[in-house]
Design a protein around this motif. Structure first.
Motif, PDB file in Angstrom:
ATOM      1  N   THR A 231       0.659  -3.718 -11.013  1.00 55.41           N
ATOM      2  CA  THR A 231       2.032  -3.362 -10.654  1.00 55.41           C
ATOM      3  C   THR A 231       2.607  -4.334 -10.169  1.00 55.41           C
ATOM      4  OG1 THR A 231       1.298  -2.652  -8.184  1.00 55.41           O
ATOM      5  CG2 THR A 231       1.179  -0.993 -10.078  1.00 55.41           C
ATOM      6  N   GLY A 232       2.403  -5.536 -10.314  1.00 55.54           N
ATOM      7  CA  GLY A 232       3.157  -6.651  -9.875  1.00 55.54           C
ATOM      8  C   GLY A 232       4.282  -7.030 -10.135  1.00 55.54           C
ATOM      9  N   ASP A 233       4.541  -6.582 -11.548  1.00 53.87           N
ATOM     10  CA  ASP A 233       5.835  -6.726 -12.218  1.00 53.87           C
ATOM     11  C   ASP A 233       6.912  -5.959 -11.415  1.00 53.87           C
ATOM     12  OD1 ASP A 233       4.893  -8.305 -13.999  1.00 53.87           O
ATOM     13  OD2 ASP A 233       4.722  -6.754 -15.696  1.00 53.87           O
ATOM     14  N   ALA A 234       6.773  -5.298 -10.523  1.00 54.27           N
ATOM     15  CA  ALA A 234       7.964  -4.677  -9.853  1.00 54.27           C
ATOM     16  C   ALA A 234       8.568  -5.572  -8.709  1.00 54.27           C
ATOM     17  CB  ALA A 234       7.518  -3.599  -8.951  1.00 54.27           C
ATOM     18  N   GLU A 235       7.968  -6.800  -8.515  1.00 54.81           N
ATOM     19  CA  GLU A 235       8.338  -7.758  -7.544  1.00 54.81           C
ATOM     20  C   GLU A 235       8.994  -9.116  -8.167  1.00 54.81           C
ATOM     21  OE1 GLU A 235       8.146  -7.694  -4.421  1.00 54.81           O
ATOM     22  OE2 GLU A 235       6.959  -5.827  -4.155  1.00 54.81           O
ATOM     23  N   PRO A 236      10.020  -9.585  -7.698  1.00 53.71           N
ATOM     24  CA  PRO A 236      10.585 -10.703  -8.239  1.00 53.71           C
ATOM     25  C   PRO A 236       9.503 -11.843  -8.552  1.00 53.71           C
ATOM     26  CG  PRO A 236      12.053  -9.964  -6.433  1.00 53.71           C
ATOM     27  CD  PRO A 236      10.617  -9.287  -6.504  1.00 53.71           C
ATOM     28  N   GLU A 237       9.914 -12.816  -9.622  1.00 52.87           N
ATOM     29  CA  GLU A 237       8.888 -13.959  -9.833  1.00 52.87           C
ATOM     30  C   GLU A 237       8.660 -14.765  -8.541  1.00 52.87           C
ATOM     31  OE1 GLU A 237       9.262 -16.052 -13.346  1.00 52.87           O
ATOM     32  OE2 GLU A 237       9.477 -14.307 -14.702  1.00 52.87           O
ATOM     33  N   SER A 238       9.679 -14.969  -7.796  1.00 57.96           N
ATOM     34  CA  SER A 238       9.611 -16.078  -6.642  1.00 57.96           C
ATOM     35  C   SER A 238       8.912 -15.183  -5.698  1.00 57.96           C
ATOM     36  CB  SER A 238      11.087 -16.209  -6.117  1.00 57.96           C
ATOM     37  OG  SER A 238      11.766 -14.958  -5.872  1.00 57.96           O
ATOM     38  N   ARG A 239       8.885 -14.064  -5.581  1.00 62.29           N
ATOM     39  CA  ARG A 239       8.063 -13.314  -4.528  1.00 62.29           C
ATOM     40  C   ARG A 239       6.525 -13.240  -4.954  1.00 62.29           C
ATOM     41  NH1 ARG A 239       6.700 -12.816   0.123  1.00 62.29           N
ATOM     42  NH2 ARG A 239       6.249 -10.966   1.100  1.00 62.29           N
ATOM     43  N   ILE A 240       6.328 -13.146  -6.342  1.00 60.94           N
ATOM     44  CA  ILE A 240       5.039 -13.284  -6.544  1.00 60.94           C
ATOM     45  C   ILE A 240       4.372 -14.674  -6.283  1.00 60.94           C
ATOM     46  CG2 ILE A 240       3.393 -13.262  -8.760  1.00 60.94           C
ATOM     47  CD1 ILE A 240       5.600 -11.174  -9.675  1.00 60.94           C
ATOM     48  N   HIS A 241       5.400 -15.749  -6.521  1.00 60.65           N
ATOM     49  CA  HIS A 241       4.678 -17.105  -5.971  1.00 60.65           C
ATOM     50  C   HIS A 241       4.377 -17.079  -4.543  1.00 60.65           C
ATOM     51  CE1 HIS A 241       5.052 -18.290  -9.962  1.00 60.65           C
ATOM     52  NE2 HIS A 241       6.420 -18.260 -10.175  1.00 60.65           N
ATOM     53  N   GLU A 242       5.412 -16.642  -3.852  1.00 60.10           N
ATOM     54  CA  GLU A 242       5.066 -16.689  -2.356  1.00 60.10           C
ATOM     55  C   GLU A 242       3.931 -15.746  -1.876  1.00 60.10           C
ATOM     56  OE1 GLU A 242       8.728 -14.945  -0.651  1.00 60.10           O
ATOM     57  OE2 GLU A 242      10.072 -16.524  -1.310  1.00 60.10           O
ATOM     58  N   LEU A 243       3.688 -14.796  -2.699  1.00 63.45           N
ATOM     59  CA  LEU A 243       2.422 -14.142  -2.219  1.00 63.45           C
ATOM     60  C   LEU A 243       1.162 -14.839  -2.807  1.00 63.45           C
ATOM     61  CD1 LEU A 243       3.916 -10.559  -3.270  1.00 63.45           C
ATOM     62  CD2 LEU A 243       3.074 -11.375  -0.695  1.00 63.45           C
ATOM     63  N   HIS A 244       1.338 -15.885  -3.518  1.00 60.23           N
ATOM     64  CA  HIS A 244       0.174 -16.572  -4.152  1.00 60.23           C
ATOM     65  C   HIS A 244      -0.555 -15.766  -4.891  1.00 60.23           C
ATOM     66  CE1 HIS A 244       0.879 -19.826  -1.271  1.00 60.23           C
ATOM     67  NE2 HIS A 244       1.024 -18.912  -0.255  1.00 60.23           N
ATOM     68  N   SER A 245      -0.039 -15.023  -5.781  1.00 58.05           N
ATOM     69  CA  SER A 245      -0.616 -14.024  -6.646  1.00 58.05           C
ATOM     70  C   SER A 245      -0.001 -14.083  -8.069  1.00 58.05           C
ATOM     71  CB  SER A 245      -0.481 -12.604  -6.176  1.00 58.05           C
ATOM     72  OG  SER A 245      -1.409 -11.582  -6.754  1.00 58.05           O
ATOM     73  N   VAL A 246      -0.433 -13.259  -9.071  1.00 55.62           N
ATOM     74  CA  VAL A 246      -0.087 -13.347 -10.531  1.00 55.62           C
ATOM     75  C   VAL A 246       0.195 -11.828 -10.837  1.00 55.62           C
ATOM     76  CG1 VAL A 246      -0.661 -13.982 -12.873  1.00 55.62           C
ATOM     77  CG2 VAL A 246      -1.583 -15.214 -11.007  1.00 55.62           C
TER      78      VAL A 246
ATOM     79  N   ASN B 237       0.975  -1.193   0.093  1.00 60.69           N
ATOM     80  CA  ASN B 237       0.013  -0.024   0.188  1.00 60.69           C
ATOM     81  C   ASN B 237       0.975   1.225  -0.092  1.00 60.69           C
ATOM     82  OD1 ASN B 237      -2.714  -1.266   0.398  1.00 60.69           O
ATOM     83  ND2 ASN B 237      -1.822  -1.984   2.060  1.00 60.69           N
ATOM     84  N   THR B 238       1.958   1.043   0.186  1.00 59.16           N
ATOM     85  CA  THR B 238       2.977   2.176   0.105  1.00 59.16           C
ATOM     86  C   THR B 238       3.538   2.691  -1.143  1.00 59.16           C
ATOM     87  OG1 THR B 238       5.084   0.932   0.609  1.00 59.16           O
ATOM     88  CG2 THR B 238       3.882   1.874   2.438  1.00 59.16           C
ATOM     89  N   TYR B 239       3.247   1.772  -2.205  1.00 59.70           N
ATOM     90  CA  TYR B 239       3.843   2.127  -3.532  1.00 59.70           C
ATOM     91  C   TYR B 239       3.042   1.779  -4.762  1.00 59.70           C
ATOM     92  CZ  TYR B 239       4.913  -2.743  -4.766  1.00 59.70           C
ATOM     93  OH  TYR B 239       4.872  -4.200  -4.802  1.00 59.70           O
ATOM     94  N   ALA B 240       1.962   0.660  -4.732  1.00 65.36           N
ATOM     95  CA  ALA B 240       1.317   0.262  -5.661  1.00 65.36           C
ATOM     96  C   ALA B 240       0.543   1.118  -6.299  1.00 65.36           C
ATOM     97  CB  ALA B 240       0.521  -1.080  -5.302  1.00 65.36           C
ATOM     98  N   SER B 241      -0.363   2.083  -5.532  1.00 62.78           N
ATOM     99  CA  SER B 241      -1.351   2.877  -5.992  1.00 62.78           C
ATOM    100  C   SER B 241      -0.514   3.943  -6.903  1.00 62.78           C
ATOM    101  CB  SER B 241      -2.216   3.574  -4.937  1.00 62.78           C
ATOM    102  OG  SER B 241      -3.010   2.497  -4.644  1.00 62.78           O
ATOM    103  N   ARG B 242       0.487   4.850  -6.257  1.00 66.95           N
ATOM    104  CA  ARG B 242       1.172   5.603  -6.760  1.00 66.95           C
ATOM    105  C   ARG B 242       2.026   5.087  -7.997  1.00 66.95           C
ATOM    106  NH1 ARG B 242       5.358   8.009  -2.473  1.00 66.95           N
ATOM    107  NH2 ARG B 242       5.267   5.867  -1.624  1.00 66.95           N
ATOM    108  N   GLN B 243       2.312   4.013  -7.984  1.00 68.62           N
ATOM    109  CA  GLN B 243       3.199   3.411  -9.197  1.00 68.62           C
ATOM    110  C   GLN B 243       2.146   3.634 -10.209  1.00 68.62           C
ATOM    111  OE1 GLN B 243       5.516   0.190  -8.434  1.00 68.62           O
ATOM    112  NE2 GLN B 243       5.457  -0.853 -10.629  1.00 68.62           N
ATOM    113  N   TRP B 244       0.827   2.879  -9.991  1.00 67.27           N
ATOM    114  CA  TRP B 244      -0.033   2.519 -11.252  1.00 67.27           C
ATOM    115  C   TRP B 244      -0.534   3.980 -11.656  1.00 67.27           C
ATOM    116  CZ3 TRP B 244      -2.304   0.068 -14.566  1.00 67.27           C
ATOM    117  CH2 TRP B 244      -3.332   0.067 -15.324  1.00 67.27           C
ATOM    118  N   ASN B 245      -0.555   5.042 -10.859  1.00 64.66           N
ATOM    119  CA  ASN B 245      -0.832   6.344 -11.251  1.00 64.66           C
ATOM    120  C   ASN B 245       0.270   6.970 -12.249  1.00 64.66           C
ATOM    121  OD1 ASN B 245      -3.125   6.352  -9.383  1.00 64.66           O
ATOM    122  ND2 ASN B 245      -3.396   8.502  -9.423  1.00 64.66           N
ATOM    123  N   ALA B 246       1.372   6.672 -11.770  1.00 57.75           N
ATOM    124  CA  ALA B 246       2.564   6.994 -12.816  1.00 57.75           C
ATOM    125  C   ALA B 246       2.740   6.339 -14.226  1.00 57.75           C
ATOM    126  CB  ALA B 246       3.805   6.807 -12.183  1.00 57.75           C
TER     127      ALA B 246
END
Length: 517
Positions: free
Chosen positions: A440-455, A241-250
């Protein structure tokens, strides 16, 4: 404490007025157009029936909202969205009644309290909270209930300490539903410890300890989920919540001005957009000028500040930083401020304007009535338009029927799973956060995306190839931002999915080929 004065209107008229407002809130809850924000609250609440937040799927807020919604969801197999909106209405009605009690107590006049309550219900910020199944109205109700308990508990009651502990439970639950209410528990605790000292309270330490213990009890779910998966919990509740919305707006060409001046201008702009909040702030400012002008006004305010009304002022003041903190700014972030700003205006009106400047009273009342009109008009419009809940149910049933005719039952891949799961179909849990992590999930490494159970977009193709969903639903997010759903459409076209011609609003339905076809 002085009792409210006998009002000129009979109680039956006030009861009727409150009943009409509650009925309007029901229409608002049923007919407010669906927001994509609701995807990331209703769907995780359904998953929370059989899965664990943060550890089994991604959730981007504190845990109490899905935990509360999942309780009735355990009893049903479909119609989740309608139940969620009804629960929002129940919390809205509860907030309204508690606010009426507080306003009447502060103004010491039931008719004036009724007008303040109608203003509360007419706030543009509050109308959003009354209409959407998000974590807006639940914490508002819990915070108001905690404040009402602290103000009204009689210290001579044999169970007074228990009630203070219960107030601590509600205050902590407000924070565990939405972090924007983090100002409520410390202000209430400080008031019990220090504010009560002005009244010669010898039991303030015991009261404060009872309140804090209640808060710790209510925090058990948070401690549990933190212990279960600390990294995912911190990421979902805070980090993303500290970066995702701002990154999307950009990304979409709407960068957020994070400077002090920029935030201040955004705050002023949102305050003036909500006419009720704007008038409430004006009443408080007028009272400040009156204090500077007349010494009698200072005496009047001082006598009221030390009569438990100081609590309301501190709540209003401390709500402001947490209102400004979320970026980019949106009107729903002003919900924690609105009730306490209106109540602070009630104190100022009674303590100063109505006593020291009686000629201002009709002016103030007229301004409040005018401020209510835009919100009341909006709620009347909601009462006359088709049910948004019924539309979601229709779309969900249409998708279910189309899949059943092809011998398919799920799972479904979509950034808007609410319209899928409402009829009992299964959406892939990796899309529980709706579009909010994905975009904005591409900002995270693929391994972290899997750990978060997201896409994220960069893992979407591999994920869809691995899961082979029975259906893909697009269109609701892609209508404004086609790039978000381009990967879903490309996978469907490359893997022989058929686009089905059905009426699901802006949505598009793709079904996997089966032997029946």
């Amino acid at each position: 404490m002085n009792q409210p004065r006998r009002a000129r209107w009979p109680a039956s008229l006030r009861t009727l007025a409150l009943a009409v407002v509650v009925a309007m809130l029901y229409c608002t809850a049923m007919n407010t157009p669906v927001s994509h924000d609701e995807e990331s609250y209703v769907v995780p609440s359904i998953l929370a029936v059989n899965m664990r937040l943060y550890d089994d799927f991604m959730f981007m807020q504190p845990p109490d909202c899905p935990l509360l919604l999942s309780l009735p969801f355990r009893l049903i197999d479909d119609g989740y969205f309608r139940v969620a909106r009804i629960i929002v209405w129940i919390f809205s009605a509860g907030s309204l009644l508690i606010f009426y009690s507080l306003a009447t107590s502060l103004l010491r006049n039931r008719n004036a309290g009724l007008l303040a309550t109608i203003a509360f219900a007419s706030s543009q910020s509050m109308i959003l909270a009354f209409g959407l199944a998000r974590n807006d109205i639940m914490p508002c109700f819990l915070a108001l209930l905690a404040v009402a308990l602290v103000r009204k508990i009689s210290d001579t009651h044999r169970f007074a300490l228990l009630f203070y502990a219960i107030a601590g439970v509600f205050a902590a639950m407000a924070v565990e539903t939405k972090l924007s209410y983090a100002f409520v528990p410390p202000v209430l605790a400080a008031y019990l410890l220090f504010g009560s000292a002005y009244q010669g309270d010898r039991h303030r330490i015991r009261k404060t300890i009872a309140f804090v213990l209640g808060g710790f009890v209510a925090s058990i779910p948070t401690f549990y989920y933190f212990a279960l998966n600390p990294r995912n919990f911190i990421y979902g509740v805070y980090t993303v919540n500290t970066y995702a919305s701002r990154q999307w707006n950009a990304q979409i060409g709407k960068p957020v001005d994070t400077s002090f001046i920029g935030r201040s201008l955004d705050f002023i702009d949102h305050v003036q957009h909500d006419k009720v909040l704007f008038v409430s702030c004006c009443i408080v400012l007028l009272s400040i000028f009156a204090i500077l002008w007349r010494s009698r006004a200072r005496t009047a305010l001082k006598s009221n500040l030390f009569e438990r009304e100081d609590l309301i002022f501190w709540l209003a003041v401390t709500a402001i930083p947490l209102t400004v903190a979320p970026l980019p700014p949106h009107q729903q972030y002003f919900v924690p401020l609105v009730p306490f700003a209106i109540l602070a205006a009630c104190v100022c009106y009674r303590a100063i304007l109505s006593t020291q400047f009686p000629r201002w009273r009709p002016v103030v009342v007229t301004l409040v009535v005018l401020a209510c009109l835009p919100g009341l008009a909006k709620q009347v419009r909601y009462a006359g338009q088709p049910s948004a809940v019924g539309k979601v149910e229709q779309i969900s049933a249409t998708i279910q029927d189309a899949m059943a005719q092809s011998g398919l039952s799920g799972p479904v891949a979509t950034l808007t799973p609410l319209r899928v799961v409402d009829s009992g179909l299964t959406a892939l849990k990796e899309f529980a956060a709706g579009p909010f992590f994905f975009r904005t999930g591409d900002a995270e490494p693929e391994s972290r995306i899997h750990e978060l159970h997201s896409v994220a977009p960069k893992t979407l193709q591999e994920f869809l190839e691995r899961t082979q969903p029975d259906a893909i639903v697009t269109g609701y997010e892609g209508e404004k931002f086609p790039q978000l759903e381009a990967g879903f459409i490309r996978f469907a076209e490359q893997n022989g999915y058929r686009r089905i011609d059905v009426d699901i609003g802006a949505g598009k339905l793709y079904l996997r080929q089966t032997s029946r076809q």
